[in-house]
Design a protein around this motif. Sequence first.
Motif, mmCIF file in Angstrom:
data_model
loop_
_atom_site.group_PDB
_atom_site.id
_atom_site.type_symbol
_atom_site.label_atom_id
_atom_site.label_comp_id
_atom_site.label_asym_id
_atom_site.label_seq_id
_atom_site.Cartn_x
_atom_site.Cartn_y
_atom_site.Cartn_z
ATOM 1 N N TRP A 121 21.574 58.912 -17.356
ATOM 2 C CA TRP A 121 22.519 59.126 -18.465
ATOM 3 C C TRP A 121 21.681 58.558 -19.782
ATOM 4 O O TRP A 121 21.566 58.881 -20.863
ATOM 5 N N HIS A 122 21.637 56.994 -19.594
ATOM 6 C CA HIS A 122 21.003 56.121 -20.488
ATOM 7 C C HIS A 122 19.565 56.953 -20.909
ATOM 8 O O HIS A 122 19.395 56.785 -22.185
ATOM 9 N N VAL A 123 18.804 57.200 -20.137
ATOM 10 C CA VAL A 123 17.543 57.648 -20.574
ATOM 11 C C VAL A 123 17.698 59.000 -21.381
ATOM 12 O O VAL A 123 16.645 58.779 -22.302
ATOM 13 N N THR A 124 18.451 59.730 -20.893
ATOM 14 C CA THR A 124 18.517 61.147 -21.625
ATOM 15 C C THR A 124 19.348 60.759 -23.133
ATOM 16 O O THR A 124 19.175 61.709 -23.910
ATOM 17 N N GLU A 125 20.230 60.021 -22.988
ATOM 18 C CA GLU A 125 20.912 59.660 -24.334
ATOM 19 C C GLU A 125 20.094 58.734 -25.434
ATOM 20 O O GLU A 125 20.753 58.560 -26.401
ATOM 21 N N GLY A 126 19.002 58.209 -24.951
ATOM 22 C CA GLY A 126 18.103 57.929 -25.838
ATOM 23 C C GLY A 126 17.944 56.166 -25.755
ATOM 24 O O GLY A 126 17.153 55.649 -26.592
ATOM 25 N N THR A 127 18.695 55.585 -24.820
ATOM 26 C CA THR A 127 18.518 54.226 -24.635
ATOM 27 C C THR A 127 17.016 53.726 -24.544
ATOM 28 O O THR A 127 16.417 54.531 -23.954
ATOM 29 N N ASP A 128 16.644 52.462 -25.019
ATOM 30 C CA ASP A 128 15.318 52.409 -25.493
ATOM 31 C C ASP A 128 14.809 51.476 -24.283
ATOM 32 O O ASP A 128 13.541 51.576 -24.149
#
Length: 292
Positions: free
Chosen positions: A30-37
């Motif tokens: 989820w974090h990867v797809t939501e843009g977390t750097d």
Amino acid sequence: MIKGSIVAIVTPMYPDGAIDWDSLLALVEWHVTEGTDAIVAVGTTGESATLDVDEHIDVIRRTVKQVKGRVPVIAGTGANATAEAIELTQMAKDAGADAALLVTPYYNKPPQEGLFRHYKAVADAVALPQILYNVPGRTGCDMLPATVARLAKLPNIVGLKEAKGELSRIRELLDADLGDDFAIYSGDDATACESILMGCHGDISVTANVAPRQMHEMCAAALAGDRVRAERIDQELRALHRDLFVEPNPIPVKWALNEMNKIPAGLRLPLVALDTAHYDTVRAALRTAGVL
């Protein structure tokens, strides 16, 4: 250099305290797809203090495997014994972490020279990029900018997470001679927007656990110098910045993620479930941010 919104990710647990590996991998995705750097695995928010060594390294290893190189993975490897910090940092490197985050030794309150020698020993022992972590409110130890400046000269000490929560400390660090390749990260969500606008390189964040897209966009705007956009997004998140700390972290953020149906409601003692008196407060903050 790692920049932007860096989530200090929770370690999901079942009510009996066992780690929920499926929820962890789903959160990472989820974090990867939501843009977390970037992702910090097994930091304070990840309950590093109550994981045993095998669990600690397994969280790092599984996070790295799920990320598949799409964003950097930073492993929490700090300890109040230097030998233990060296061992954890080496194990994190072997598990595939891109960098390590090392909190100042807690409880034993080392002087500044002790801090310097502690971090130098870890840096000398393990060839992995290392980020210092200053959070005196939890550790009882405050690493001063002069000590940071000494450590910044070591080649694999690449940054600092400053979580004192004072903009005056951020300004002091930005004015110090730390070198062009040394990163300064806010470790305090409430002041992160202004810290980045002042010159910090990102935020190692609790709020990003529940609002990853907004935190990424806020950090990106601040890094680009777009004060109006950064402050507008940050205003939507201010209730979260405040109310995710109505009780000690990670109690409120894990309750929030459970409310969002992302994880079970598990913590490990001595942490306990969020007091029911705070349910409406945290729920309202989630709604204000548009994530519930």
